[in-house]
Design an enzyme around this catalytic site. Structure first.
Site, short mmCIF file in Angstrom:
data_model
loop_
_atom_site.label_atom_id
_atom_site.label_comp_id
_atom_site.label_asym_id
_atom_site.label_seq_id
_atom_site.Cartn_x
_atom_site.Cartn_y
_atom_site.Cartn_z
N GLY A 195 0.83 -1.28 0.00
CA GLY A 195 0.17 0.13 0.03
C GLY A 195 0.68 1.35 -0.02
O GLY A 195 0.58 2.01 -0.83
N HIS A 196 1.85 1.25 1.06
CA HIS A 196 2.91 2.48 0.91
C HIS A 196 3.53 2.70 -0.28
O HIS A 196 3.74 3.58 -0.92
CB HIS A 196 3.88 2.13 2.07
CG HIS A 196 3.15 2.24 3.49
ND1 HIS A 196 3.28 0.97 4.11
CD2 HIS A 196 2.61 2.90 4.18
CE1 HIS A 196 2.85 0.97 5.37
NE2 HIS A 196 2.31 2.44 5.41
N ASP A 230 -7.29 5.32 4.30
CA ASP A 230 -7.64 6.02 5.44
C ASP A 230 -8.72 7.22 4.75
O ASP A 230 -7.86 8.37 4.77
CB ASP A 230 -6.39 6.55 6.20
CG ASP A 230 -5.59 5.24 6.61
OD1 ASP A 230 -6.09 4.59 7.61
OD2 ASP A 230 -4.71 4.89 6.05
P1 AMP Z 1 0.63 4.76 7.95
O1 AMP Z 1 1.90 4.34 7.71
O2 AMP Z 1 -0.35 3.84 8.29
O3 AMP Z 1 0.41 6.12 8.23
O4 AMP Z 1 0.01 5.03 6.33
C1 AMP Z 1 0.66 5.97 5.34
C2 AMP Z 1 0.15 6.18 4.15
O5 AMP Z 1 -0.20 4.89 3.42
C3 AMP Z 1 -1.18 6.84 4.36
O6 AMP Z 1 -1.46 7.73 3.28
C4 AMP Z 1 -2.22 5.44 4.19
O7 AMP Z 1 -3.51 5.86 3.85
C5 AMP Z 1 -1.59 4.85 3.05
N1 AMP Z 1 -1.88 3.38 3.16
C6 AMP Z 1 -1.92 2.50 4.26
N2 AMP Z 1 -2.68 1.41 3.99
C7 AMP Z 1 -2.89 1.42 2.64
C8 AMP Z 1 -3.28 0.64 1.56
N3 AMP Z 1 -4.03 -0.75 2.02
N4 AMP Z 1 -3.44 0.90 0.18
C9 AMP Z 1 -3.12 2.34 0.23
N5 AMP Z 1 -2.54 3.19 0.91
C10 AMP Z 1 -2.32 2.60 2.08
#
Ligand code: AMP
Length: 281
Positions: free
Chosen positions: A36-37, A150
């Site tokens: 995702g990231h 999110d």
């Molecule tokens: P986090 O590390 O959880 O703060 O997420 C960092 C970024 O990755 C944020 O913009 C999230 O929305 C995005 N993100 C997290 N999980 C996914 C996913 N499964 N698909 C796409 N983007 C994601």
């Protein structure tokens, strides 16, 4: 890839890039990187000359009973993934760098944070809005990349950027999922084997509702059918909310007569883990 841990050094390095006319794309994360990231990183790499990824587990967005201490920290593995993606800069600051002792400012968004994650996690979006503003001011990117995963956070960031006139384009990346539909999340690693089977109930419920809403049944009966579907798949899961909201304002819609894009949102506890998911319709 250059790994930078201080604000001063990053500002200096990026000033040099800007002097050479390079555009900067920024992907803020809390690490424990997954596909995702990386999908956001790839978008940034395609659109801009230089990509900055930050890894910062932001203490101000965690509540006192949340998982700040035990949030997964996998810096070495994360750094190798980013090297493979040919990221130019990894910014991995300490808490002290972002919040020096005298730090005294919080950014609060009102209506958009009143419900759902904002209501369940008081102060969470203040923490998110504050850290993203600080990071935007340090990095000064042309574009910031955020995941649809999110959805309320994405809406909050878009509103923050509009209200405070940040000269930054916000670009959303679609949610990356496991084969069975479970949205990738750093918190999925908390799920045991039984939880993992039930965790698929979130995405299955969203897809079920999206399909049933094709015949435009009313919102209340769609929610009732969705709730039933969730409990059928995850008999031990605790459904926190399941709703249909205006994608921009994050207020619930009560009928499809309202215009604007809608998002079906869901949050549930599976075992000891709180998961969220959504699907725009
Ligand atoms: P986090 O590390 O959880 O703060 O997420 C960092 C970024 O990755 C944020 O913009 C999230 O929305 C995005 N993100 C997290 N999980 C996914 C996913 N499964 N698909 C796409 N983007 C994601």
């Amino acid at each position: 890839m250059r790994t930078i841990t201080t604000v001063t050094e990053l500002r200096h390095a990026l000033a040099l890039q800007r002097e050479q006319g390079k555009s900067i794309g920024f992907v803020p994360t809390m690490g424990a990187l997954h596909e995702g990231h990386l999908s956001l990183v790839r978008m940034s790499k395609q659109h801009t000359d230089v990509t900055v990824v930050s890894i910062f587990v932001n203490p101000t967005q965690f509540g006192p009973s949340e998982d700040f201490e035990k949030y997964p920290r996998t810096m070495e593995a994360d750094a190798s993934l980013l090297v493979e993606e040919e990221v130019e800069f990894l910014f991995a600051p300490s808490v002290q760098q972002i919040y020096p002792a005298a730090h005294d400012t919080r950014i609060h968004l009102d209506a958009i944070t009143n419900l759902y994650e904002g209501a369940r996690r008081p102060g969470h979006f203040d923490g998110v809005a504050t850290v993203v503003s600080i990071l935007f001011n340090i990095v000064q990117p042309q574009a910031g990349y955020f995941g649809q995963k999110d959805a309320q956070q994405l809406a909050v960031i878009r509103k923050l950027v509009a209200d405070l006139a940040f000269p930054i384009e916000i670009i959303a990346g679609s949610t990356i999922r496991e084969k069975d539909g479970l949205a990738l999340s750093s918190r999925n690693r908390y799920l045991n084997a039984d939880d993992r089977k039930e965790a698929v109930a979130l995405s299955k419920t969203l897809f079920f509702m999206r399909d049933s809403l094709r015949d435009r049944q009313d919102v209340a009966s769609a929610k009732a059918a969705g709730t039933h579907e969730f409990h059928r798949i995850a008999p031990n899961g605790l459904l926190d909310y399941l709703d249909i909201v205006n994608s921009e304002t994050f207020q619930p819609i009560s009928s499809f007569e309202s215009t604007g894009l809608c998002t079906i949102i869901i949050a549930a506890n599976i075992g000891a883990t709180r998961l969220i998911d959504n699907i725009p319709i």
